[in-house]
Design a protein around this motif. Structure first.
Motif, PDB file in Angstrom:
ATOM      1  N   GLY A  10       0.708  -1.296   0.071  1.00 10.43           N
ATOM      2  CA  GLY A  10      -0.037  -0.225   0.045  1.00 10.43           C
ATOM      3  C   GLY A  10       0.758   1.361   0.000  1.00 10.43           C
ATOM      4  N   MET A  11       2.257   1.163  -0.228  1.00  9.60           N
ATOM      5  CA  MET A  11       2.846   2.299  -0.170  1.00  9.60           C
ATOM      6  C   MET A  11       2.798   3.263  -1.379  1.00  9.60           C
ATOM      7  SD  MET A  11       7.219   2.739  -0.330  1.00  9.60           S
ATOM      8  CE  MET A  11       7.186   2.414  -2.095  1.00  9.60           C
ATOM      9  N   ARG A  57       6.437   1.402  11.200  1.00 12.00           N
ATOM     10  CA  ARG A  57       6.948   2.337  10.149  1.00 12.00           C
ATOM     11  C   ARG A  57       6.151   3.686   9.537  1.00 12.00           C
ATOM     12  NH1 ARG A  57      10.069  -2.211   7.128  1.00 12.00           N
ATOM     13  NH2 ARG A  57       7.805  -2.429   6.186  1.00 12.00           N
ATOM     14  N   MET A  58       4.962   3.163   9.266  1.00 13.18           N
ATOM     15  CA  MET A  58       3.645   3.907   8.853  1.00 13.18           C
ATOM     16  C   MET A  58       3.491   4.930   9.902  1.00 13.18           C
ATOM     17  SD  MET A  58       0.149   2.810   7.259  1.00 13.18           S
ATOM     18  CE  MET A  58      -1.047   4.114   6.796  1.00 13.18           C
ATOM     19  N   MET A  62       3.793   9.051   9.711  1.00 13.29           N
ATOM     20  CA  MET A  62       2.713   9.895   9.552  1.00 13.29           C
ATOM     21  C   MET A  62       2.276  10.437  10.852  1.00 13.29           C
ATOM     22  SD  MET A  62       0.505   7.274   7.253  1.00 13.29           S
ATOM     23  CE  MET A  62      -0.729   8.521   6.878  1.00 13.29           C
ATOM     24  N   ASP A  63       3.074  10.312  11.960  1.00 17.54           N
ATOM     25  CA  ASP A  63       2.701  10.693  13.203  1.00 17.54           C
ATOM     26  C   ASP A  63       1.357  10.164  13.777  1.00 17.54           C
ATOM     27  OD1 ASP A  63       3.531  12.190  15.372  1.00 17.54           O
ATOM     28  OD2 ASP A  63       2.447  13.920  14.811  1.00 17.54           O
ATOM     29  N   TRP A  64       0.998   8.933  13.498  1.00 18.43           N
ATOM     30  CA  TRP A  64      -0.296   8.235  13.923  1.00 18.43           C
ATOM     31  C   TRP A  64       0.171   7.243  14.881  1.00 18.43           C
ATOM     32  CZ3 TRP A  64      -3.583   6.634   9.244  1.00 18.43           C
ATOM     33  CH2 TRP A  64      -3.946   7.976   8.807  1.00 18.43           C
ATOM     34  N   SER A  65      -0.627   6.820  15.579  1.00 15.45           N
ATOM     35  CA  SER A  65      -0.502   5.717  16.547  1.00 15.45           C
ATOM     36  C   SER A  65      -0.462   4.381  15.814  1.00 15.45           C
ATOM     37  CB  SER A  65      -1.634   5.432  17.597  1.00 15.45           C
ATOM     38  OG  SER A  65      -2.619   4.771  16.881  1.00 15.45           O
ATOM     39  N   VAL A  66       0.405   3.332  16.262  1.00 17.94           N
ATOM     40  CA  VAL A  66       0.642   2.124  15.592  1.00 17.94           C
ATOM     41  C   VAL A  66      -0.800   1.458  15.325  1.00 17.94           C
ATOM     42  CG1 VAL A  66       1.422  -0.395  15.819  1.00 17.94           C
ATOM     43  CG2 VAL A  66       2.736   1.641  16.387  1.00 17.94           C
TER      44      VAL A  66
END
Length: 87
Positions: A10-11, A57-58, A62-66
């Motif tokens: 999905g990258m 890594r995402m 993206m500065d989101w939670s895992v």
């Protein structure tokens, strides 16, 4: 999702050189070089393992939670060509 992204992880394709290659050396539109090269997947994995590998890594990028990333990947990956073929 953007129009151009890896049909395995999905990258998003945002720069030249991110695409994988077929066995004859031609660039593929479908997969990134981390997931696919020389006409084959670069490693065998399950969709669940892919989510576990990619979500941290995402999240970092993206500065989101895992958990948020894992949830998003869990919704997106089943729609991608690699995983549809194995369903």
């Amino acid at each position: 999702m953007p129009e151009h992204y890896c049909q395995s992880c999905g990258m998003m394709f945002t720069e030249p050189g991110q695409h994988g290659h077929e066995a004859d050396g031609t660039e593929t539109d479908e997969f990134c070089r981390c997931c696919y090269d020389e006409g084959a997947y670069t490693y065998e994995t399950t969709m669940e393992e892919m989510i576990e590998d990619c979500a941290p890594r995402m999240a970092q990028n993206m500065d989101w939670s895992v958990d948020e990333c894992a949830s998003l990947l869990g919704a997106i990956l089943p729609t991608l060509r690699r995983w549809k073929r194995n369903a």
